[in-house]
Design a protein around this motif. Structure first.
Motif, PDB file in Angstrom:
ATOM      1  N   THR A 193      36.271 -27.204 -60.647  1.00 19.95           N
ATOM      2  CA  THR A 193      37.290 -28.025 -59.992  1.00 19.95           C
ATOM      3  C   THR A 193      37.182 -27.798 -58.484  1.00 19.95           C
ATOM      4  O   THR A 193      36.264 -27.130 -58.005  1.00 19.95           O
ATOM      5  CB  THR A 193      38.689 -27.723 -60.561  1.00 19.95           C
ATOM      6  N   ARG A 194      38.095 -28.383 -57.759  1.00 19.48           N
ATOM      7  CA  ARG A 194      37.996 -28.234 -56.296  1.00 19.48           C
ATOM      8  C   ARG A 194      39.367 -28.313 -55.650  1.00 19.48           C
ATOM      9  O   ARG A 194      40.327 -28.882 -56.198  1.00 19.48           O
ATOM     10  CB  ARG A 194      37.030 -29.232 -55.689  1.00 19.48           C
ATOM     11  N   PHE A 195      39.424 -27.735 -54.445  1.00 23.55           N
ATOM     12  CA  PHE A 195      40.598 -27.880 -53.595  1.00 23.55           C
ATOM     13  C   PHE A 195      40.069 -28.609 -52.369  1.00 23.55           C
ATOM     14  O   PHE A 195      39.064 -28.194 -51.792  1.00 23.55           O
ATOM     15  CB  PHE A 195      41.171 -26.508 -53.244  1.00 23.55           C
ATOM     16  N   ALA A 196      40.733 -29.715 -52.002  1.00 18.75           N
ATOM     17  CA  ALA A 196      40.148 -30.597 -50.981  1.00 18.75           C
ATOM     18  C   ALA A 196      41.153 -30.989 -49.899  1.00 18.75           C
ATOM     19  O   ALA A 196      41.517 -32.152 -49.775  1.00 18.75           O
ATOM     20  CB  ALA A 196      39.586 -31.847 -51.664  1.00 18.75           C
ATOM     21  N   PRO A 197      41.613 -30.022 -49.131  1.00 18.23           N
ATOM     22  CA  PRO A 197      42.611 -30.360 -48.104  1.00 18.23           C
ATOM     23  C   PRO A 197      41.998 -31.075 -46.895  1.00 18.23           C
ATOM     24  O   PRO A 197      40.803 -30.964 -46.645  1.00 18.23           O
ATOM     25  CB  PRO A 197      43.135 -28.982 -47.679  1.00 18.23           C
ATOM     26  N   SER A 198      42.841 -31.808 -46.203  1.00 20.31           N
ATOM     27  CA  SER A 198      42.426 -32.434 -44.943  1.00 20.31           C
ATOM     28  C   SER A 198      42.992 -31.593 -43.797  1.00 20.31           C
ATOM     29  O   SER A 198      44.195 -31.344 -43.764  1.00 20.31           O
ATOM     30  CB  SER A 198      42.978 -33.852 -44.847  1.00 20.31           C
ATOM     31  N   PRO A 199      42.147 -31.168 -42.879  1.00 23.44           N
ATOM     32  CA  PRO A 199      42.627 -30.290 -41.801  1.00 23.44           C
ATOM     33  C   PRO A 199      43.353 -31.051 -40.691  1.00 23.44           C
ATOM     34  O   PRO A 199      42.899 -31.112 -39.552  1.00 23.44           O
ATOM     35  CB  PRO A 199      41.347 -29.616 -41.304  1.00 23.44           C
ATOM     36  N   VAL A 222      36.428 -29.607 -47.339  1.00 22.42           N
ATOM     37  CA  VAL A 222      37.268 -29.960 -46.192  1.00 22.42           C
ATOM     38  C   VAL A 222      37.125 -31.457 -45.972  1.00 22.42           C
ATOM     39  O   VAL A 222      36.047 -31.946 -45.625  1.00 22.42           O
ATOM     40  CB  VAL A 222      36.827 -29.151 -44.949  1.00 22.42           C
ATOM     41  N   GLU A 223      38.210 -32.190 -46.197  1.00 32.10           N
ATOM     42  CA  GLU A 223      38.138 -33.652 -46.101  1.00 32.10           C
ATOM     43  C   GLU A 223      38.542 -34.084 -44.691  1.00 32.10           C
ATOM     44  O   GLU A 223      39.693 -34.430 -44.423  1.00 32.10           O
ATOM     45  CB  GLU A 223      39.016 -34.278 -47.196  1.00 32.10           C
ATOM     46  N   ASP A 224      37.566 -34.019 -43.810  1.00 31.63           N
ATOM     47  CA  ASP A 224      37.836 -34.262 -42.381  1.00 31.63           C
ATOM     48  C   ASP A 224      37.155 -35.531 -41.875  1.00 31.63           C
ATOM     49  O   ASP A 224      36.629 -35.561 -40.767  1.00 31.63           O
ATOM     50  CB  ASP A 224      37.392 -33.048 -41.549  1.00 31.63           C
ATOM     51  N   SER A 282      35.798 -44.027 -46.220  1.00 34.34           N
ATOM     52  CA  SER A 282      37.221 -43.828 -46.467  1.00 34.34           C
ATOM     53  C   SER A 282      37.371 -42.600 -47.367  1.00 34.34           C
ATOM     54  O   SER A 282      36.388 -42.086 -47.916  1.00 34.34           O
ATOM     55  CB  SER A 282      37.799 -45.038 -47.200  1.00 34.34           C
ATOM     56  N   TYR A 283      38.602 -42.188 -47.551  1.00 38.54           N
ATOM     57  CA  TYR A 283      38.877 -41.088 -48.477  1.00 38.54           C
ATOM     58  C   TYR A 283      38.281 -41.383 -49.856  1.00 38.54           C
ATOM     59  O   TYR A 283      37.619 -40.524 -50.454  1.00 38.54           O
ATOM     60  CB  TYR A 283      40.400 -40.870 -48.564  1.00 38.54           C
ATOM     61  N   HIS A 284      38.482 -42.611 -50.353  1.00 33.70           N
ATOM     62  CA  HIS A 284      38.036 -42.930 -51.710  1.00 33.70           C
ATOM     63  C   HIS A 284      36.528 -42.717 -51.875  1.00 33.70           C
ATOM     64  O   HIS A 284      36.073 -42.103 -52.831  1.00 33.70           O
ATOM     65  CB  HIS A 284      38.361 -44.390 -52.070  1.00 33.70           C
ATOM     66  N   ALA A 290      34.340 -41.026 -49.890  1.00 34.79           N
ATOM     67  CA  ALA A 290      33.859 -39.658 -49.664  1.00 34.79           C
ATOM     68  C   ALA A 290      34.275 -38.739 -50.815  1.00 34.79           C
ATOM     69  O   ALA A 290      33.500 -37.902 -51.275  1.00 34.79           O
ATOM     70  CB  ALA A 290      34.397 -39.137 -48.327  1.00 34.79           C
ATOM     71  N   CYS A 291      35.502 -38.931 -51.293  1.00 37.15           N
ATOM     72  CA  CYS A 291      36.029 -38.088 -52.364  1.00 37.15           C
ATOM     73  C   CYS A 291      35.208 -38.274 -53.646  1.00 37.15           C
ATOM     74  O   CYS A 291      34.754 -37.296 -54.263  1.00 37.15           O
ATOM     75  CB  CYS A 291      37.497 -38.447 -52.584  1.00 37.15           C
ATOM     76  N   CYS A 292      34.973 -39.518 -54.041  1.00 35.24           N
ATOM     77  CA  CYS A 292      34.254 -39.757 -55.303  1.00 35.24           C
ATOM     78  C   CYS A 292      32.794 -39.334 -55.182  1.00 35.24           C
ATOM     79  O   CYS A 292      32.225 -38.763 -56.114  1.00 35.24           O
ATOM     80  CB  CYS A 292      34.329 -41.226 -55.696  1.00 35.24           C
ATOM     81  N   VAL A 295      42.124 -31.562 -60.241  1.00 37.48           N
ATOM     82  CA  VAL A 295      43.542 -31.218 -60.391  1.00 37.48           C
ATOM     83  C   VAL A 295      44.195 -31.601 -59.067  1.00 37.48           C
ATOM     84  O   VAL A 295      43.838 -31.050 -58.022  1.00 37.48           O
ATOM     85  CB  VAL A 295      43.716 -29.702 -60.653  1.00 37.48           C
ATOM     86  N   ARG A 296      45.080 -32.563 -59.089  1.00 33.88           N
ATOM     87  CA  ARG A 296      45.692 -33.003 -57.829  1.00 33.88           C
ATOM     88  C   ARG A 296      47.085 -33.559 -58.078  1.00 33.88           C
ATOM     89  O   ARG A 296      47.496 -33.784 -59.223  1.00 33.88           O
ATOM     90  CB  ARG A 296      44.800 -34.014 -57.121  1.00 33.88           C
ATOM     91  N   GLY A 297      47.813 -33.778 -56.989  1.00 28.16           N
ATOM     92  CA  GLY A 297      49.209 -34.176 -57.083  1.00 28.16           C
ATOM     93  C   GLY A 297      49.384 -35.531 -57.748  1.00 28.16           C
ATOM     94  O   GLY A 297      48.488 -36.390 -57.696  1.00 28.16           O
ATOM     95  N   ASP A 309      51.024 -37.905 -56.844  1.00 25.48           N
ATOM     96  CA  ASP A 309      51.035 -39.009 -55.876  1.00 25.48           C
ATOM     97  C   ASP A 309      49.660 -39.681 -55.805  1.00 25.48           C
ATOM     98  O   ASP A 309      49.539 -40.780 -55.259  1.00 25.48           O
ATOM     99  CB  ASP A 309      51.460 -38.514 -54.485  1.00 25.48           C
ATOM    100  N   LEU A 310      48.637 -39.025 -56.343  1.00 26.45           N
ATOM    101  CA  LEU A 310      47.293 -39.609 -56.295  1.00 26.45           C
ATOM    102  C   LEU A 310      46.882 -40.216 -57.642  1.00 26.45           C
ATOM    103  O   LEU A 310      45.737 -40.618 -57.825  1.00 26.45           O
ATOM    104  CB  LEU A 310      46.270 -38.547 -55.853  1.00 26.45           C
ATOM    105  N   ARG A 311      47.844 -40.287 -58.565  1.00 25.14           N
ATOM    106  CA  ARG A 311      47.529 -40.834 -59.888  1.00 25.14           C
ATOM    107  C   ARG A 311      47.051 -42.293 -59.789  1.00 25.14           C
ATOM    108  O   ARG A 311      46.034 -42.675 -60.348  1.00 25.14           O
ATOM    109  CB  ARG A 311      48.774 -40.766 -60.776  1.00 25.14           C
TER     110      ARG A 311
HETATM  111  N1  GLU Z   1      42.275 -34.628 -48.979  1.00 19.04           N
HETATM  112  C1  GLU Z   1      43.177 -35.099 -49.984  1.00 19.04           C
HETATM  113  C2  GLU Z   1      44.570 -34.580 -49.691  1.00 19.04           C
HETATM  114  O1  GLU Z   1      44.698 -33.613 -48.948  1.00 19.04           O
HETATM  115  C3  GLU Z   1      42.706 -34.610 -51.341  1.00 19.04           C
HETATM  116  C4  GLU Z   1      42.979 -35.560 -52.414  1.00 19.04           C
HETATM  117  C5  GLU Z   1      42.310 -35.213 -53.741  1.00 19.04           C
HETATM  118  O2  GLU Z   1      42.516 -34.099 -54.256  1.00 19.04           O
HETATM  119  O3  GLU Z   1      41.572 -36.051 -54.234  1.00 19.04           O
HETATM  120  O4  GLU Z   1      45.538 -35.158 -50.150  1.00 19.04           O
END
Ligand code: GLU
Length: 281
Positions: A6-12, A42-44, A194-196, A198-200, A212-214, A216-218
């Motif tokens: 899995t991953r953790f993908a925060p935006s700085p 790091v989703e920058d 875009s986020y979509h 780069a993320c995929c 595994v994510r919030g 709000d991203l469903r």
């Molecule tokens: N960078 C996104 C955020 O911080 C991550 C979203 C995801 O987990 O797909 O909300």
């Protein structure tokens, strides 16, 4: 060997706050329960809002929380060429087109209050000479994914777009309908992804088996299912965690929601206190 990545993908765009902590605890708990691994990404992509000092802050905050990841950190801004490559492939298949409409023009064509980036906006490519004229004048544009072209390309598979969701009741097959999002923006003239996109792309590249994510991203997961189908990327299993609520069960107060972990830490709070504050009621 465990096959759970899995991953953790925060935006700085700032320091981590309580909402990030909830997400991180959920990600690491899921990996631990499965004997799996966590990658850090790091989703920058947004180079205006993202700052290197915030990235350094994220690493520091995760270390403070006692969360460690596996393998190198993937920083999206180091990989713009990868995303351009995906765009090129989509363009050669006629799946994306340049849209020169301004936000204001799009907003005017949508119901009041709709976000021009997220609403059901559908357009089509300009004729060659019209497009050439705009490009000569250096006009700004967005690369949009054409729902119509995607539907035509996928044929029967369009009806079967879905993703798997892990729930307490087991694995559910969720039908994915990207139509409500219209022709989504996958890049802009000066922003290669875009986020979509780069993320995929990165979920596939990093071999992510479980996202595994919030919750709000469903909804946007429908867009991700579409991109995965078009690009033939493997589909991770999704799990959506609850968002952090205040003690009264309502959305967290702005004061606490915006307060960074580093600010709590400066007040003498420990990582255990943060865990307690973010534990579900
Ligand atoms: N960078 C996104 C955020 O911080 C991550 C979203 C995801 O987990 O797909 O909300």
């Amino acid at each position: 060997m465990s096959h759970y990545i899995t991953r953790f993908a925060p935006s700085p765009t700032g320091r981590l706050h309580l909402g990030h902590a909830v997400s991180a605890f959920n990600v690491w708990a899921a990996a631990d329960a499965a004997g799996g691994k966590v990658r850090l990404r790091v989703e920058d992509i947004d180079q205006v809002r993202c700052k290197p000092e915030f990235e350094a802050g994220i690493l520091e905050d995760l270390a403070w929380l006692g969360l460690t990841w596996d393998g190198p950190v993937r920083r999206q801004s180091d990989h713009f060429a990868d995303y351009r490559g995906v765009l090129g492939r989509l363009e050669s298949r006629g799946l994306i087109y340049r849209c020169f409409r301004t936000r204001r023009e799009i907003a005017a064509s949508l119901p009041a209050g709709a976000d021009p980036d997220e609403a059901r906006f559908v357009s089509r490519p300009l004729f060659f000479h019209e497009e050439a004229q705009r490009l000569v004048h250096n006009a700004a544009f967005a690369w949009r994914l054409s729902l119509e072209a995607a539907r035509a390309e996928l044929g029967r598979a369009w009806q079967d777009l879905h993703y798997l969701e892990e729930t307490p009741a087991g694995l559910l097959r969720q039908l994915a309908d990207p139509s409500p999002f219209g022709d989504v923006v996958l890049a802009r003239k000066d922003t290669p992804a875009s986020y979509h996109l780069a993320c995929c792309h990165d979920d596939a590249l990093q071999g992510i088996t479980h996202v595994v994510r919030g919750e709000d991203l469903r909804e946007v997961t429908a867009i991700h299912a579409l991109l995965q189908a078009l690009m033939d990327w493997p589909r991770p299993v999704y799990r959506f965690h609850r968002l952090l609520l205040g003690a009264d069960g309502k959305k967290l107060s702005k004061r606490n929601a915006d307060k960074s972990l580093v600010a709590f830490r400066a007040e003498g709070m420990t990582p255990q206190d943060i865990r307690a504050m973010t534990a579900p009621a």
